[in-house]
Design a protein around this motif. Structure first.
Motif, PDB file in Angstrom:
ATOM      1  N   LYS A   1      17.890  27.688  11.763  1.00  0.00           N
ATOM      2  CA  LYS A   1      18.840  26.720  12.545  1.00  0.00           C
ATOM      3  C   LYS A   1      18.984  27.241  13.814  1.00  0.00           C
ATOM      4  CE  LYS A   1      21.787  23.255  13.079  1.00  0.00           C
ATOM      5  NZ  LYS A   1      22.111  23.474  14.238  1.00  0.00           N
ATOM      6  N   GLY A   2      19.376  28.468  14.085  1.00  0.00           N
ATOM      7  CA  GLY A   2      19.509  28.972  15.308  1.00  0.00           C
ATOM      8  C   GLY A   2      18.202  28.877  16.207  1.00  0.00           C
ATOM      9  N   PHE A   3      17.088  29.214  15.468  1.00  0.00           N
ATOM     10  CA  PHE A   3      15.800  28.944  16.252  1.00  0.00           C
ATOM     11  C   PHE A   3      15.417  27.484  16.494  1.00  0.00           C
ATOM     12  CE2 PHE A   3      11.156  29.100  16.327  1.00  0.00           C
ATOM     13  CZ  PHE A   3      11.030  29.844  17.440  1.00  0.00           C
ATOM     14  N   PHE A   4      15.738  26.751  15.511  1.00  0.00           N
ATOM     15  CA  PHE A   4      15.521  25.067  16.023  1.00  0.00           C
ATOM     16  C   PHE A   4      16.302  24.656  16.955  1.00  0.00           C
ATOM     17  CE2 PHE A   4      17.251  20.986  15.219  1.00  0.00           C
ATOM     18  CZ  PHE A   4      15.948  20.325  15.435  1.00  0.00           C
ATOM     19  N   ASP A   5      17.648  25.258  17.274  1.00  0.00           N
ATOM     20  CA  ASP A   5      18.411  24.714  18.246  1.00  0.00           C
ATOM     21  C   ASP A   5      17.817  25.021  19.693  1.00  0.00           C
ATOM     22  OD1 ASP A   5      20.013  23.526  16.529  1.00  0.00           O
ATOM     23  OD2 ASP A   5      21.506  25.136  16.594  1.00  0.00           O
ATOM     24  N   GLN A   6      17.252  26.408  19.799  1.00  0.00           N
ATOM     25  CA  GLN A   6      16.886  27.154  20.871  1.00  0.00           C
ATOM     26  C   GLN A   6      15.607  26.101  21.194  1.00  0.00           C
ATOM     27  OE1 GLN A   6      15.619  30.935  20.412  1.00  0.00           O
ATOM     28  NE2 GLN A   6      14.769  31.068  22.453  1.00  0.00           N
ATOM     29  N   VAL A   7      14.868  25.967  20.235  1.00  0.00           N
ATOM     30  CA  VAL A   7      13.224  25.281  20.541  1.00  0.00           C
ATOM     31  C   VAL A   7      13.668  23.974  20.804  1.00  0.00           C
ATOM     32  CG1 VAL A   7      11.206  24.575  19.581  1.00  0.00           C
ATOM     33  CG2 VAL A   7      11.751  26.819  18.783  1.00  0.00           C
ATOM     34  N   TYR A   8      14.501  23.297  20.155  1.00  0.00           N
ATOM     35  CA  TYR A   8      14.592  21.760  20.642  1.00  0.00           C
ATOM     36  C   TYR A   8      15.170  21.686  21.979  1.00  0.00           C
ATOM     37  CZ  TYR A   8      16.403  17.099  20.158  1.00  0.00           C
ATOM     38  OH  TYR A   8      16.547  15.889  20.341  1.00  0.00           O
ATOM     39  N   ARG A   9      16.161  22.711  22.485  1.00  0.00           N
ATOM     40  CA  ARG A   9      16.673  22.480  23.881  1.00  0.00           C
ATOM     41  C   ARG A   9      15.620  22.818  24.560  1.00  0.00           C
ATOM     42  NH1 ARG A   9      20.425  25.837  22.729  1.00  0.00           N
ATOM     43  NH2 ARG A   9      19.214  27.689  23.290  1.00  0.00           N
ATOM     44  N   MET A  10      14.692  23.623  24.560  1.00  0.00           N
ATOM     45  CA  MET A  10      13.594  23.804  25.436  1.00  0.00           C
ATOM     46  C   MET A  10      12.628  22.580  25.413  1.00  0.00           C
ATOM     47  SD  MET A  10      12.594  28.096  24.710  1.00  0.00           S
ATOM     48  CE  MET A  10      11.211  27.999  26.161  1.00  0.00           C
ATOM     49  N   ALA A  11      12.351  22.113  24.457  1.00  0.00           N
ATOM     50  CA  ALA A  11      11.481  21.266  24.171  1.00  0.00           C
ATOM     51  C   ALA A  11      12.024  19.939  25.028  1.00  0.00           C
ATOM     52  CB  ALA A  11      10.933  20.795  23.010  1.00  0.00           C
ATOM     53  N   THR A  12      13.307  19.533  25.233  1.00  0.00           N
ATOM     54  CA  THR A  12      14.074  18.392  25.580  1.00  0.00           C
ATOM     55  C   THR A  12      14.616  18.697  26.942  1.00  0.00           C
ATOM     56  OG1 THR A  12      16.009  18.807  24.445  1.00  0.00           O
ATOM     57  CG2 THR A  12      14.392  17.543  23.187  1.00  0.00           C
ATOM     58  N   THR A  13      14.670  19.801  27.411  1.00  0.00           N
ATOM     59  CA  THR A  13      15.472  20.166  28.719  1.00  0.00           C
ATOM     60  C   THR A  13      14.586  20.842  30.020  1.00  0.00           C
ATOM     61  OG1 THR A  13      17.260  20.741  27.313  1.00  0.00           O
ATOM     62  CG2 THR A  13      17.327  21.355  29.721  1.00  0.00           C
ATOM     63  N   ASP A  14      14.819  20.056  30.962  1.00  0.00           N
ATOM     64  CA  ASP A  14      14.066  20.546  32.169  1.00  0.00           C
ATOM     65  C   ASP A  14      14.479  21.688  32.643  1.00  0.00           C
ATOM     66  OD1 ASP A  14      12.261  20.193  34.602  1.00  0.00           O
ATOM     67  OD2 ASP A  14      14.359  20.632  35.563  1.00  0.00           O
ATOM     68  N   GLY A  15      13.611  23.070  32.561  1.00  0.00           N
ATOM     69  CA  GLY A  15      14.131  24.136  32.735  1.00  0.00           C
ATOM     70  C   GLY A  15      14.910  24.771  34.210  1.00  0.00           C
ATOM     71  N   LEU A  16      14.565  23.641  35.105  1.00  0.00           N
ATOM     72  CA  LEU A  16      15.098  24.011  36.431  1.00  0.00           C
ATOM     73  C   LEU A  16      16.403  23.446  36.470  1.00  0.00           C
ATOM     74  CD1 LEU A  16      12.173  24.118  38.873  1.00  0.00           C
ATOM     75  CD2 LEU A  16      13.797  26.148  38.449  1.00  0.00           C
ATOM     76  N   THR A  17      16.488  22.040  36.122  1.00  0.00           N
ATOM     77  CA  THR A  17      17.754  21.433  36.708  1.00  0.00           C
ATOM     78  C   THR A  17      18.687  21.498  35.205  1.00  0.00           C
ATOM     79  OG1 THR A  17      16.721  19.530  35.709  1.00  0.00           O
ATOM     80  CG2 THR A  17      16.434  19.965  38.200  1.00  0.00           C
ATOM     81  N   MET A  18      18.208  21.917  34.193  1.00  0.00           N
ATOM     82  CA  MET A  18      19.008  21.935  32.972  1.00  0.00           C
ATOM     83  C   MET A  18      19.230  20.492  32.483  1.00  0.00           C
ATOM     84  SD  MET A  18      18.497  24.834  31.992  1.00  0.00           S
ATOM     85  CE  MET A  18      19.334  24.922  30.630  1.00  0.00           C
TER      86      MET A  18
END
Length: 336
Positions: A149-166
């Protein structure tokens, strides 16, 4: 021992696909709902030379690590080359229909070389538990289970979020807009979008460097996140382009919101970065069409309004009107 793949020619991705994601938000959502161990995601963890223990899921098809401003992962170690090492991730299918990710490491002609498990390599396929090192940087490579679950949340956030603007990335904000247009068609609720373009952003980046460009995007992203309502969604479309989706909002309300965002960016970004010149944006406001032709027409409305804002001197908000459907060059004067 370097595996057989290490002697094979380097893999080449198409320019469009090099930086695309190996997992999109839909695949990740599906992966979370299946049996454990069905989606194993390649991951790097800093052991030294960075934030110790920082974990980085490898979500891009191609990832470059080095000191350079254009690297996907930047390290501050002076002994690292500007573009030191490249990781290429591909999905490999088995005969029985199963699949897994394979990650190939390739040294990019660095001066001091790249070590995998204390052996210098030019190109090799990474295995779980491998240690990659160059200069003072040490990384551990492994596969993590997406069912965690914790890793899923991290991966999902990275896959759906722009790394600069967040803010949301292009894929996700487009998906949100499609869903809101569908709701608008079903329930006849108002919907508006804001197309935002940072004025002279490419010129700023070329003149002062990509690092300043990144800092500007980060600061603008913070202002936008604070300015939007809970029900709004904001994402990055391109280099200096943002999109805000405002459900339950008419044209007048969207225009007020756009002006507030424009003025906040002008007032806050440059002082926060200690810049002498102002950082400004142009904004086009578009309403959802009444005739049911939603998604493409809505983007066209906002884009036409944005073009008018840029043609009239930038650092302003323009709202779509019927006349804005004509190219700016064909119009004979300012909008009344």
């Amino acid at each position: 021992m370097v595996s057989k793949e290490a002697s094979a020619p380097a893999e080449h991705a198409s320019p469009q696909g090099e930086h695309s994601l190996i997992l999109d938000e839909t695949t990740i959502e599906n992966g979370a709902s299946v049996e454990p161990n069905s989606v194993m995601v390649p991951t790097l963890t800093f052991l030294s030379g960075g934030v110790h223990g920082k974990e980085m899921p490898i979500l891009k098809r191609q990832l470059v690590i080095g000191r350079g401003e254009d690297c996907d992962v930047r390290v501050s170690d002076a002994s690292a080359s500007r573009r030191h090492v490249q990781l290429s991730c591909r999905k490999v299918h088995g005969r029985a229909g199963e699949w897994a990710f394979r990650v190939v490491l390739m040294d990019l002609g660095s001066l001091d070389g790249t070590l995998v498990n204390c052996r210098r390599v030019q190109r090799t396929v990474l295995k779980s538990g491998d240690r990659v090192s160059f200069g003072k940087v040490v990384l551990r490579f492994e596969y993590r289970d997406l069912a965690d679950k914790g890793f899923f949340d991290q991966v999902y956030r990275m896959a759906t979020t722009d790394g600069l603007t967040m803010l949301l990335n292009r894929s996700m904000i487009t998906r949100v807009l499609e869903e809101e247009v569908a709701k608008r068609s079903r329930y006849s609720r108002p919907l508006a979008i804001l197309r935002i373009d940072l004025d002279d952003f490419r010129s700023l980046s070329n003149t002062f460097g990509a690092v300043l460009g990144d800092r500007i995007l980060q600061s603008v992203g913070r202002v936008v996140r604070r300015a939007i309502r809970r029900q709004d969604s904001a994402g990055r479309l391109g280099e200096g382009e943002l999109l805000i989706v405002q459900p339950e909002t008419g044209l007048r309300g969207a225009a007020v919101s756009a002006e507030r965002i424009r003025s906040e960016i002008e007032r806050m970004v440059a002082p926060a970065l200690r810049l002498e010149r102002k950082i400004t944006v142009s904004i086009g406001v578009g309403p959802c069409p009444q005739d049911g032709e939603g998604f493409d027409r809505l983007l066209q409305y906002a884009d036409n309004a944005l073009c008018r804002a840029q043609a009239r001197g930038r650092n302003r908000v323009e709202v779509w009107k019927e006349r804005l459907e004509l190219p700016v060059a064909q119009e004979a004067g300012p909008v009344a």
